[in-house]
Write an enzyme that holds these catalytic residues in place. Structure first.
Site, mmCIF file in Angstrom:
data_model
loop_
_atom_site.group_PDB
_atom_site.id
_atom_site.type_symbol
_atom_site.label_atom_id
_atom_site.label_comp_id
_atom_site.label_asym_id
_atom_site.label_seq_id
_atom_site.Cartn_x
_atom_site.Cartn_y
_atom_site.Cartn_z
ATOM 1 N N ASP A 69 1.175 1.995 3.225
ATOM 2 C CA ASP A 69 -0.233 2.297 2.433
ATOM 3 C C ASP A 69 -0.120 2.520 0.870
ATOM 4 O OD1 ASP A 69 -3.108 1.458 2.002
ATOM 5 O OD2 ASP A 69 -3.640 3.213 3.468
ATOM 6 N N ASP A 70 0.200 4.021 0.905
ATOM 7 C CA ASP A 70 0.248 4.568 -0.741
ATOM 8 C C ASP A 70 1.127 5.748 -0.221
ATOM 9 O OD1 ASP A 70 -2.372 3.445 -2.135
ATOM 10 O OD2 ASP A 70 -3.018 4.026 0.000
ATOM 11 N N HIS A 93 1.371 -3.971 3.795
ATOM 12 C CA HIS A 93 0.244 -3.018 3.308
ATOM 13 C C HIS A 93 0.615 -1.959 2.470
ATOM 14 C CE1 HIS A 93 -4.011 -0.967 4.816
ATOM 15 N NE2 HIS A 93 -3.568 -0.996 3.323
ATOM 16 N N HIS A 99 -9.221 -4.874 3.792
ATOM 17 C CA HIS A 99 -9.510 -3.503 4.463
ATOM 18 C C HIS A 99 -10.718 -3.555 5.190
ATOM 19 C CE1 HIS A 99 -6.184 -2.365 1.793
ATOM 20 N NE2 HIS A 99 -6.160 -1.121 2.063
ATOM 21 N N HIS A 128 0.083 -0.348 -1.392
ATOM 22 C CA HIS A 128 -0.678 -0.603 -2.901
ATOM 23 C C HIS A 128 0.134 -0.164 -3.901
ATOM 24 C CE1 HIS A 128 -4.829 -0.956 -0.812
ATOM 25 N NE2 HIS A 128 -4.003 -0.270 -0.048
ATOM 26 N N GLU A 165 -11.030 0.881 8.708
ATOM 27 C CA GLU A 165 -10.329 2.098 8.330
ATOM 28 C C GLU A 165 -11.301 3.193 8.758
ATOM 29 O OE1 GLU A 165 -9.193 2.586 4.332
ATOM 30 O OE2 GLU A 165 -7.752 4.172 4.754
#
Ligand code: HPA
Ligand code: ZN
Length: 335
Positions: free
Chosen positions: A277-278, A16, A196, A18, A199
């Site tokens: 994630d980021d 996961h 997603h 991005h 969340e």
């Protein structure tokens, strides 16, 4: 072996991530100057200071703005390559990377510019860094399904480079059911599917992702714990969750890492994985996410090894490849 070193060196997969979320402030500045794109912040420090978020949307606003400096194939290549070097240093052996074509095509950047830059870096990483990969194209859920349909048709020319499709961006008010038709079309074309869900959105969105989008995996999914029958379903069907602890803290899904429900999900026997994630925005890559959980919940080496095993079990790779990686983990953990 020290626990930090153990976490750093155990073989891991990241599922996961991005790619636009790996744009570090230094890289963002470099590209903004190179491409003549002005940004609102005067310095790398000022930009980092702005990375304080109240919720998902306040993050997305800054994240989409940051992505505006990505203009040509070289930018996408360098973005991806810089991430791969970090992944290599953390002994990540397999990555499944999300990209958001609509963030770029909406600004007039060609689909092929985006995918070629990312894919060339990933191919080189597979050859020279021994990191295997697959690409997952995400649809932006705040946009209409018709836009996603258009994006899917653009992707068909690059079908051999894309393994799956996913769903990201603003969750509240944009249920998975909104994208039922485009996911159906994607599945018919042979794409695997993830989304997603749960969340910020309710457990019903996770049900919709399973039933309407027929996903193989749920991204985040932390709100599943609010629904006992959903937990049972995820367990029975061995649907993995790609959990991103530091992201959840930064976006105020949980107040503190100790209040995160990771350990509860893990103790249920679900296939939970740990991801970043980021990472450029949330203050840590995969190792920092493992470390935060280990610290908060006193996870044992066996727990860490189980999380690493989960990451390969949940990956879109052959059973043979899973067995090979899991065997490496077992040998590593037994040393
Ligand atoms: N949630 C939804 N959309 C996103 C995220 C996220 O955590 N990161 C990048 N796009
Ligand atoms: Zn995400």
């Amino acid at each position: 072996m020290d626990m930090n070193v153990f976490i750093q060196t155990i073989p891991k997969a990241e599922l996961h991530l991005h790619i636009e979320g790996t744009l570090e402030p230094e890289t963002l500045f470099r590209m903004s100057e190179r491409n003549g794109i002005s940004i609102k912040y005067d310095s790398v420090d000022a930009l980092r200071q702005a990375y304080r978020f109240d919720n998902l949307q306040s993050f997305l606003d800054i994240y989409y703005e940051g992505a505006g400096v990505l203009q040509n194939e070289t930018d996408f290549y360098e973005l991806t390559w810089e991430y791969l070097l970090k992944a290599k240093a953390q002994n990540i052996r397999h990555v499944e990377i999300f990209f958001d074509p609509q963030t770029h095509t909406e600004r007039g950047i060609a689909f092929e510019t985006v995918i070629n830059g990312i894919f060339n870096a990933l191919s080189e990483g597979s050859r020279d860094l021994n990191i295997s990969f697959c690409l997952i194209m995400c649809f932006l859920r705040h946009l209409p399904e018709s836009d996603a349909m258009e994006t899917l048709s653009q992707a068909l020319d690059f079908k051999d480079k894309i393994t799956g499709v996913g769903l990201d961006s603003s969750e509240a008010g944009h249920p998975p059911s909104k994208f039922k038709r485009v996911f159906e079309k994607a599945r018919k074309q042979g794409f695997l599917t993830v989304a997603h869900a749960g969340e910020e959105g309710p457990p019903e969105y996770i049900w919709e992702a399973l039933q309407d989008l027929k996903v193989q995996r749920i991204d985040h999914g932390v709100r599943a714990l609010e629904d006992k029958s959903l937990i049972k379903e995820l367990k029975n069907r061995r649907i993995p969750l790609t959990v991103c602890p530091l992201s959840n803290i930064k976006l105020c899904v949980f107040k503190t890492i100790r209040e995160h429900n990771f350990k509860k999900l893990f103790d249920q026997g679900l296939c939970v994985t740990v991801n970043s994630d980021d990472p450029a925005y949330f203050g840590g890559y995969v190792v920092e996410n493992y470390l935060a959980l280990q610290n908060a919940f006193q996870l044992t080496r066996d727990d860490i090894a189980q999380i690493a095993v989960n990451s390969f079990n949940a990956a879109f790779i052959s059973q043979d490849k899973k067995d090979m990686f899991i065997d490496q983990i077992k040998k590593f953990a037994a040393e």
